[in-house]
Design a protein around this motif. Structure first.
Motif, PDB file in Angstrom:
ATOM      1  N   ARG A  75      38.196   5.952   0.998  1.00  0.00           N
ATOM      2  CA  ARG A  75      37.158   5.534   0.010  1.00  0.00           C
ATOM      3  C   ARG A  75      37.898   3.856  -0.689  1.00  0.00           C
ATOM      4  NH1 ARG A  75      36.585  10.071  -4.026  1.00  0.00           N
ATOM      5  NH2 ARG A  75      35.902   8.304  -5.346  1.00  0.00           N
ATOM      6  N   PRO A  76      37.087   2.876  -0.068  1.00  0.00           N
ATOM      7  CA  PRO A  76      37.706   1.756  -0.214  1.00  0.00           C
ATOM      8  C   PRO A  76      37.732   1.274  -1.876  1.00  0.00           C
ATOM      9  CG  PRO A  76      36.369   1.406   1.697  1.00  0.00           C
ATOM     10  CD  PRO A  76      36.210   2.764   1.025  1.00  0.00           C
ATOM     11  N   GLU A  77      36.722   1.775  -2.664  1.00  0.00           N
ATOM     12  CA  GLU A  77      36.682   1.478  -3.978  1.00  0.00           C
ATOM     13  C   GLU A  77      37.764   2.230  -4.675  1.00  0.00           C
ATOM     14  OE1 GLU A  77      34.288   5.168  -3.436  1.00  0.00           O
ATOM     15  OE2 GLU A  77      34.427   3.370  -2.131  1.00  0.00           O
ATOM     16  N   THR A  78      38.344   3.087  -4.185  1.00  0.00           N
ATOM     17  CA  THR A  78      39.462   3.831  -4.788  1.00  0.00           C
ATOM     18  C   THR A  78      40.929   3.388  -4.488  1.00  0.00           C
ATOM     19  OG1 THR A  78      39.731   5.600  -3.213  1.00  0.00           O
ATOM     20  CG2 THR A  78      38.232   5.996  -5.136  1.00  0.00           C
ATOM     21  N   PHE A  79      40.922   2.334  -3.583  1.00  0.00           N
ATOM     22  CA  PHE A  79      42.213   1.755  -3.244  1.00  0.00           C
ATOM     23  C   PHE A  79      42.595   0.781  -4.257  1.00  0.00           C
ATOM     24  CE2 PHE A  79      45.032  -1.155  -0.974  1.00  0.00           C
ATOM     25  CZ  PHE A  79      45.705  -0.482  -0.070  1.00  0.00           C
ATOM     26  N   GLU A  80      44.084   1.182  -4.449  1.00  0.00           N
ATOM     27  CA  GLU A  80      44.774   0.457  -5.597  1.00  0.00           C
ATOM     28  C   GLU A  80      46.146   0.224  -5.258  1.00  0.00           C
ATOM     29  OE1 GLU A  80      45.799   1.085 -10.303  1.00  0.00           O
ATOM     30  OE2 GLU A  80      44.090   2.119  -9.549  1.00  0.00           O
ATOM     31  N   VAL A  90      54.970  -3.593  -1.301  1.00  0.00           N
ATOM     32  CA  VAL A  90      53.933  -3.153  -2.236  1.00  0.00           C
ATOM     33  C   VAL A  90      53.807  -1.624  -2.033  1.00  0.00           C
ATOM     34  CG1 VAL A  90      52.481  -5.317  -2.261  1.00  0.00           C
ATOM     35  CG2 VAL A  90      52.398  -3.582  -0.650  1.00  0.00           C
ATOM     36  N   ALA A  91      53.497  -0.978  -3.362  1.00  0.00           N
ATOM     37  CA  ALA A  91      52.932   0.377  -3.195  1.00  0.00           C
ATOM     38  C   ALA A  91      51.200   0.665  -3.398  1.00  0.00           C
ATOM     39  CB  ALA A  91      53.643   1.292  -4.333  1.00  0.00           C
ATOM     40  N   TYR A  92      50.903   1.334  -2.751  1.00  0.00           N
ATOM     41  CA  TYR A  92      49.531   1.573  -3.122  1.00  0.00           C
ATOM     42  C   TYR A  92      49.096   3.105  -3.143  1.00  0.00           C
ATOM     43  CZ  TYR A  92      49.522   2.127   1.927  1.00  0.00           C
ATOM     44  OH  TYR A  92      49.972   2.892   3.288  1.00  0.00           O
ATOM     45  N   ALA A  93      47.820   3.304  -3.456  1.00  0.00           N
ATOM     46  CA  ALA A  93      47.381   4.762  -3.528  1.00  0.00           C
ATOM     47  C   ALA A  93      45.960   4.715  -3.362  1.00  0.00           C
ATOM     48  CB  ALA A  93      47.705   5.432  -5.112  1.00  0.00           C
ATOM     49  N   PHE A  94      45.156   5.550  -2.846  1.00  0.00           N
ATOM     50  CA  PHE A  94      43.744   5.898  -2.599  1.00  0.00           C
ATOM     51  C   PHE A  94      43.524   7.106  -2.489  1.00  0.00           C
ATOM     52  CE2 PHE A  94      45.835   5.794   1.555  1.00  0.00           C
ATOM     53  CZ  PHE A  94      45.289   6.520   2.033  1.00  0.00           C
ATOM     54  N   LEU A  95      41.921   7.467  -2.581  1.00  0.00           N
ATOM     55  CA  LEU A  95      41.626   8.613  -2.422  1.00  0.00           C
ATOM     56  C   LEU A  95      40.742   8.698  -1.300  1.00  0.00           C
ATOM     57  CD1 LEU A  95      40.724   9.607  -6.187  1.00  0.00           C
ATOM     58  CD2 LEU A  95      42.312  10.267  -5.011  1.00  0.00           C
ATOM     59  N   THR A  96      40.424   9.929  -0.811  1.00  0.00           N
ATOM     60  CA  THR A  96      39.599   9.913   0.576  1.00  0.00           C
ATOM     61  C   THR A  96      38.269  10.705  -0.086  1.00  0.00           C
ATOM     62  OG1 THR A  96      40.484  12.188   1.322  1.00  0.00           O
ATOM     63  CG2 THR A  96      41.601  10.250   1.982  1.00  0.00           C
ATOM     64  N   SER A  97      37.327  10.775   1.195  1.00  0.00           N
ATOM     65  CA  SER A  97      36.200  11.540   0.890  1.00  0.00           C
ATOM     66  C   SER A  97      36.096  13.212   0.723  1.00  0.00           C
ATOM     67  CB  SER A  97      35.256  11.085   1.983  1.00  0.00           C
ATOM     68  OG  SER A  97      35.721  11.541   3.412  1.00  0.00           O
ATOM     69  N   THR A  98      37.326  13.504   1.121  1.00  0.00           N
ATOM     70  CA  THR A  98      37.538  14.900   0.940  1.00  0.00           C
ATOM     71  C   THR A  98      38.252  15.009  -0.331  1.00  0.00           C
ATOM     72  OG1 THR A  98      39.426  15.060   2.280  1.00  0.00           O
ATOM     73  CG2 THR A  98      37.475  15.615   3.424  1.00  0.00           C
ATOM     74  N   ARG A 143      50.598  10.225  -9.463  1.00  0.00           N
ATOM     75  CA  ARG A 143      49.796  11.368 -10.058  1.00  0.00           C
ATOM     76  C   ARG A 143      48.483  10.793 -10.557  1.00  0.00           C
ATOM     77  NH1 ARG A 143      48.635  13.712 -15.072  1.00  0.00           N
ATOM     78  NH2 ARG A 143      49.781  12.276 -16.221  1.00  0.00           N
ATOM     79  N   ARG A 144      47.568  11.604 -10.024  1.00  0.00           N
ATOM     80  CA  ARG A 144      46.311  11.096 -10.399  1.00  0.00           C
ATOM     81  C   ARG A 144      45.881  11.402 -11.851  1.00  0.00           C
ATOM     82  NH1 ARG A 144      41.863  13.964  -6.560  1.00  0.00           N
ATOM     83  NH2 ARG A 144      40.254  12.484  -7.890  1.00  0.00           N
ATOM     84  N   SER A 145      45.341  10.411 -12.606  1.00  0.00           N
ATOM     85  CA  SER A 145      45.244  10.367 -14.037  1.00  0.00           C
ATOM     86  C   SER A 145      43.764  10.378 -14.340  1.00  0.00           C
ATOM     87  CB  SER A 145      45.781   9.262 -14.873  1.00  0.00           C
ATOM     88  OG  SER A 145      45.342   7.876 -14.284  1.00  0.00           O
ATOM     89  N   GLY A 146      43.190  11.304 -15.358  1.00  0.00           N
ATOM     90  CA  GLY A 146      41.884  11.393 -15.897  1.00  0.00           C
ATOM     91  C   GLY A 146      41.293  12.214 -14.769  1.00  0.00           C
ATOM     92  N   SER A 147      39.836  11.950 -14.917  1.00  0.00           N
ATOM     93  CA  SER A 147      38.862  12.644 -14.022  1.00  0.00           C
ATOM     94  C   SER A 147      38.262  11.512 -13.118  1.00  0.00           C
ATOM     95  CB  SER A 147      37.729  13.393 -14.807  1.00  0.00           C
ATOM     96  OG  SER A 147      37.111  12.393 -15.530  1.00  0.00           O
ATOM     97  N   GLY A 148      38.667  10.375 -13.134  1.00  0.00           N
ATOM     98  CA  GLY A 148      38.282   9.103 -12.215  1.00  0.00           C
ATOM     99  C   GLY A 148      39.157   9.088 -11.116  1.00  0.00           C
ATOM    100  N   ASN A 149      39.341   7.783 -11.030  1.00  0.00           N
ATOM    101  CA  ASN A 149      40.387   7.281  -9.687  1.00  0.00           C
ATOM    102  C   ASN A 149      41.265   6.609 -10.264  1.00  0.00           C
ATOM    103  OD1 ASN A 149      37.888   7.905  -8.289  1.00  0.00           O
ATOM    104  ND2 ASN A 149      37.018   5.966  -8.303  1.00  0.00           N
ATOM    105  N   GLY A 150      41.805   6.922 -11.537  1.00  0.00           N
ATOM    106  CA  GLY A 150      43.016   6.360 -12.042  1.00  0.00           C
ATOM    107  C   GLY A 150      44.362   7.073 -11.592  1.00  0.00           C
TER     108      GLY A 150
END
Length: 158
Positions: A75-80, A90-98, A143-150
């Motif tokens: 999910r490109p909007e979660t890529f950070e 660089v270090a990066y993280a993202f979430l997927t559709s699952t 570690r994922r933080s909060g309920s969002g994409n942080g």
């Protein structure tokens, strides 16, 4: 010798106001420094696009090699981008559709990445990147933080 009573009554409020203004100025500077230090690193758009493309291809390759291991699509909007060293690693993280958590380290042409099972909140990777850089060992913990994409992270170079 002391100052007359009416002089003290005029100076005390002015002194208190001056101290209050200095205190608020100190708080403002501290706030700005904190906000700036928490900003993610600025990475050129070309590097961002290339990193997202490589991570997307890596997910496709994983799904094709083992059909039972479905981690979804990036999910490109979660890529950070989480951190960047002085050498440009660089270090990066993202979430997927699952709802899988993906992390990675990218150095020039090399890099390493990892993806968790859906729903996991933490991921860790130790990457040895062969390059001309003085440092080639990196550790990334996310570690994922909060309920969002942080994301909260630690990134170290050894």
């Amino acid at each position: 010798m002391t100052a007359p009573q009416h002089t003290r009554r005029k100076i005390a409020p002015s002194a208190a106001m001056a101290l209050a203004l200095l205190g608020s100025l100190a708080l403002l500077v501290t706030f700005v420094v904190q906000v700036v230090s928490d900003l993610p690193p600025r990475v050129p758009e070309a590097v961002r696009s290339e990193t997202i493309a490589k991570a997307t291809q890596s997910l496709v390759d994983m799904s094709e090699s083992d059909p039972n291991y479905n981690v979804g699509t990036l999910r490109p909007e979660t890529f950070e981008f989480l951190a960047q060293t002085a050498d440009g690693v660089v270090a990066y993280a993202f979430l997927t559709s699952t709802d899988s958590l993906g992390i990675g380290v990218r150095a020039g042409d090399g890099g390493a990445s990892s993806i968790t099972r859906p729903g996991m909140q933490t991921a860790w990777i130790s990457a040895m990147v062969s390059s001309d850089l003085p440092t080639s060992n990196y550790e990334l913990s996310v570690r994922r933080s909060g309920s969002g994409n942080g994301f909260e992270h630690t990134f170290s170079a050894q």
